[in-house]
Scaffold this motif. Structure first.
Motif, short mmCIF file in Angstrom:
data_model
loop_
_atom_site.label_atom_id
_atom_site.label_comp_id
_atom_site.label_asym_id
_atom_site.label_seq_id
_atom_site.Cartn_x
_atom_site.Cartn_y
_atom_site.Cartn_z
N ASN A 774 5.63 -4.05 -4.51
CA ASN A 774 5.42 -5.44 -4.09
C ASN A 774 3.94 -5.84 -4.17
N ASP A 775 3.31 -5.45 -5.29
CA ASP A 775 1.91 -5.77 -5.56
C ASP A 775 0.94 -5.17 -4.55
N LYS A 776 1.37 -4.11 -3.87
CA LYS A 776 0.52 -3.45 -2.89
C LYS A 776 0.50 -1.95 -3.18
N TRP A 777 -0.71 -1.35 -3.09
CA TRP A 777 -0.82 0.09 -3.30
C TRP A 777 -0.50 0.83 -2.00
N ASN A 778 0.36 1.85 -2.11
CA ASN A 778 0.80 2.62 -0.95
C ASN A 778 0.48 4.10 -1.15
N LYS A 779 0.27 4.79 -0.04
CA LYS A 779 0.02 6.24 -0.08
C LYS A 779 1.26 6.97 -0.61
N PHE A 780 1.04 7.89 -1.52
CA PHE A 780 2.10 8.73 -2.08
C PHE A 780 2.22 9.96 -1.17
N SER A 781 3.09 9.87 -0.15
CA SER A 781 3.24 10.98 0.79
C SER A 781 3.96 12.14 0.12
N LEU A 782 3.46 13.35 0.39
CA LEU A 782 3.99 14.53 -0.29
C LEU A 782 5.12 15.19 0.48
#
Length: 835
Positions: A774-782
């Motif tokens: 949604n046009d927002k950068w999010n943390k890629f949780s591992l």
């Protein structure tokens, strides 16, 4: 009568009662140390364990020993560095020590024993006076990892691994006590178990505000270990504890969330007696089911059996690969939907196959039914043994049934790895293989069950007297097993029960997933598939087949010879149609072994091979050189697609357990029946999310950003023959690379191969991922066991903690001071569509 004799009598009566449960005699496995291996299949593997695998693994687990030493120094007020925070690194050490203990019984080694004693002294000193044992909380280094370990002891049992670690410590301590008679480590284990009982079931003012924790651990293991502790000490407290942990699972606590916090992930979604399907993390699940089976037997709790029976059928009828592999799905390392059994995309953690062996061996002991040992055998001889190379020093974490030789699958490797950040699989192999002698026989008062076949000798004690057995065989390669029977006296009456494997019938392994095709490939002498045959002193006999065991009940005399013939034609198996991945594909097996085609033997033409008309003959021979010497191989007629026509070829197959011992390459277990089953490929092309566009914070003028997505694979991190991207010219500055994909992609994994010339461009200090939504950068949780590693000479693979569907990924890099960063290749794998 003094108290000592009263206790002896009570203990005798209690142990006698264990022979009978639920109206039937309990099967008692003959311990590993009472059966001597003498064959050419398992005995060399024990030598490899002794000379290579266990010493190698002990060396790799030195950081865990150092952590314990620093914890001991902390408790004793000795100045030292604090341990590094980690939830389960100690468990890997305990498993390797368990394997070493088994080997000490088989091969006395004063030097190894002295090293074990040294480590045990450290473990003892690292445990608090009240019995608590967990380096990170004891020393306070967990304060920076509260999301993994909780803020204080037992505050995050769902993922802290506190009880998991202790379960493995118990198993190691028991094995060392049985091997050497030394009880120091056993006493440490008992102190911890009594501490856990107080904290979890009674209440301890120093923990949880004095209230009983009353929560089952997120990662099962302590349950089955407590039953082992009970059997080793005769202290019923530990059996009661095991039952309590099983009884409260899914009752007192149910997590809420997705991924690793879903209630199904650690089998906490329902009380265990209401569970009917195998769900969640496959290793956790099989450890739980093993503990449930043990508790059912030793507490005589028949209410657990319906659930175990339903779960077992759910596994073998819908969720098990033909190799015995479990947990097909990436992301949760676990069970997916019914019939979702990918080949190239299979996860099949080695530890899950180990758990499959544990679970089915216990089910056999509970039910006296051979079908459970049939599954255990398939899992052991195929998936488990594939987990370690023939040299004993490189490992698979993941066990696919197909590989293209290009795409990384084994936590960033295209083949085997010398170790892993999460090293549960190598350490599990270190402890399982020495236990194989303990699966060969089991007894009741006057019956012997021959449950697993391997050249060996033993002396068994029955109610009617002692019996010496010498088993002679080259199984699983040969079709004949012989026993020399020497009873204590002529005329001694007892029963011999010989397992007749499922694969001698119309299917390879129990369950509804696989069956033989109506055309079986046989050697000339097997034009008609022969039935299994039993002879006593050269004379063929007929016997009753009871739950998969051929029963021979007679009065024996010294020197009697039993011969069991199990014909091993080459068989072609197919899956039921619900396994869409295997439609129009067939798998070849011989005896208990799955056979695979490896590119190394077949000019790497596997993408275009198909079987065509099933041939009438095959050639069976053995490899004659190197590590593969003595391993059988099968040659059959097949066909290869080319751009213009099909041509006949000779296809070579080897046992699945032996693949990837001659370098990384392609492999297939399920082969197309016809030319139409798969499209023609001019070569193996790496399949990953299609790269639509690439951007970077900066690119050195002599480099090319396209290099990260050109499918050109390096030989090492310093390989300068392939194109690369680097940030040379902006040394010491943070960098990013952004990848646009052609379509929204369900991300299974992201892998990065770093460039490192050992000089100006080095692997980064740290890195991470983001994804756009949604046009927002999010943390890629591992995923819970993954880390952003910076290993050289391999792909560094990470998986998401929860489902991520995106068409943009961004890689963030922090370089080492005054150095540039570089990338040779980035690989993005998409989750395969389910059934």
């Amino acid at each position: 009568m003094n108290n000592r004799y009263i206790l002896i009598i009570i203990s005798f009566i209690f142990n006698l009662s264990l022979f009978v449960a639920n109206g039937q005699e309990i099967l008692n496995p003959v311990p590993f140390n009472e059966v001597k291996l003498e064959d050419n299949f398992w005995l060399p593997r024990l030598h490899t364990q002794k000379e290579v695998l266990v010493p190698f693994a002990l060396d790799k687990t030195k950081p865990a020993v150092e952590n314990l030493k620093r914890t001991a120094n902390f408790l004793n007020g000795i100045p030292d560095e604090l341990p590094f925070p980690h939830r389960f690194v100690a468990s890997d050490l305990y498993k390797v020590m368990e394997g070493a203990a088994y080997l000490l019984k088989l091969y006395p080694d004063p030097e190894l024993e002295a090293e074990m004693d040294r480590i045990i002294d450290i473990i003892s000193e690292a445990q608090q006076d009240d019995g608590y044992n967990y380096e990170s909380h004891v020393t306070g280094v967990s304060k920076n990892r509260t999301s993994e370990m909780g803020e204080k002891p037992y505050s995050y049992v769902v993922h802290s691994h506190e009880l998991y670690n202790m379960g493995h410590m118990y198993e190691g301590a028991i094995a060392y006590y049985q091997a050497t008679g030394k009880d120091k480590w056993l006493r440490v284990a008992e102190e911890n178990a009594k501490h856990i009982n107080k904290v979890f079931f009674e209440g301890d003012p120093n923990y949880n505000d004095g209230k009983p924790v009353l929560q089952a651990p997120g990662h099962e293991e302590i349950e089955l270990a407590l039953v082992k502790l009970f059997r080793a000490t005769d202290d019923s407290l530990y059996l009661k504890m095991a039952k309590k942990f099983i009884d409260i699972r899914g009752v007192t606590y149910r997590p809420k969330g997705q991924g690793v916090m879903s209630p199904e992930y650690a089998q906490q979604h329902l009380p265990v007696r209401e569970q009917t399907r195998a769900v969640g993390h496959a290793v956790r699940a099989t450890y739980l089911y093993s503990g449930m089976a043990d508790v059912s037997v030793y507490t005589r709790d028949s209410t657990l059996r319906p659930a175990l029976n339903c779960i077992w059928h759910n596994i073998v009828d819908t969720k098990m690969h033909i190799t015995g592999g479990l947990g097909a799905v990436h992301g949760i390392e676990g069970f997916g939907p019914e019939y979702d059994l990918p080949n190239k995309g299979a996860f099949n953690e080695t530890c899950a196959a180990v758990g499959n062996v544990f679970f089915n061996h216990r089910m056999f002991l509970m039910e006296k039914d051979a079908k459970y040992m049939d599954v255990a055998e398939i899992a052991l001889l195929n998936n488990v043994l594939a987990g370690v190379n023939l040299e004993g020093n490189r490992f698979f974490y993941i066990n696919p049934l197909e590989a293209d030789g290009i795409t990384p699958f084994n936590h960033g490797m295209r083949g085997r790895s010398p170790w892993f950040g999460t090293a549960c699989c190598p350490s599990n192999l270190a402890r399982l293989i020495p236990q194989v002698p303990g699966m060969i026989y089991a007894t009741t008062h006057n019956e012997i069950y021959c449950s697993f076949y391997a050249g060996s000798s033993t002396t068994l004690s029955l109610e009617s007297g002692k019996v010496e057995l010498g088993q002679i065989t080259e199984y699983p390669f040969s079709e004949t097993i012989k026993w020399k029977v020497i009873p204590e006296r002529d005329g001694q009456a007892f029963s011999m029960n010989l397992r007749i494997p499922t694969w001698t019938g119309n299917q390879f392994v129990p369950g509804k997933l696989y069956c033989y095709t109506d055309k079986a490939v046989t050697q000339e002498q097997h034009n008609e598939i022969s039935k299994w045959i039993i002879k006593v002193n050269g004379k063929e006999i007929t016997t009753d087949l009871i739950k998969g065991f051929a029963k021979i009940n007679r009065k024996w005399k010294k020197g009697d010879i039993i011969e069991l013939y199990l014909p091993m034609p080459l068989q072609f198996s197919k899956s039921i149609d619900k396994v869409t991945e295997n439609r129009e594909l067939i798998c070849l097996t011989r005896g208990p072994l799955v056979y695979a085609a490896e590119g190394f033997d077949n000019d790497d033409v596997l993408p275009n091979v198909f079987i065509g008309d099933i041939p009438a003959t095959f050639n069976l021979s053995t490899y004659s050189e190197g590590l593969m010497k003595g391993i059988p191989k099968v040659e059959i007629s097949a066909r290869e697609k080319t751009e213009s026509e099909d041509k006949e070829i000779e296809l070579t197959l080897l046992p699945y357990f032996a693949w990837n011992n001659r370098g990384d390459g392609s492999m297939m277990t399920w082969l197309p029946e016809s030319a139409f089953a798969r499209p023609y490929l001019d070569k193996y092309i790496q399949l990953h999310g299609k790269f639509k566009g690439l951007e970077a914070s900066y690119t050195y003028r002599s480099d090319n950003l396209i290099a990260v997505a050109d499918n050109e694979f390096p030989s090492s991190s310093s390989d300068k023959r392939v194109k690369r991207w680097t940030s040379w010219g902006e040394q010491g500055k943070d960098q990013w690379v952004e990848i646009s994909l052609e379509k929204p992609t369900d991300i299974q994994s992201v892998s990065v191969y770093w460039f490192d010339d050992g000089n100006g461009t080095l692997v980064p200090q740290e890195w991470s991922l983001e994804y756009e939504e949604n046009d927002k950068w999010n943390k890629f949780s591992l995923y819970v066991t993954d880390s952003y590693n910076v290993f050289k000479d391999q792909f560094n693979m990470v998986h998401p903690a929860h489902q991520i569907i995106t068409n943009k990924i961004r890689l963030l890099m922090k370089p080492q001071p005054e150095k540039a960063v570089g990338i040779l290749e980035i690989n993005i794998e998409e989750v395969e569509s389910g059934n």
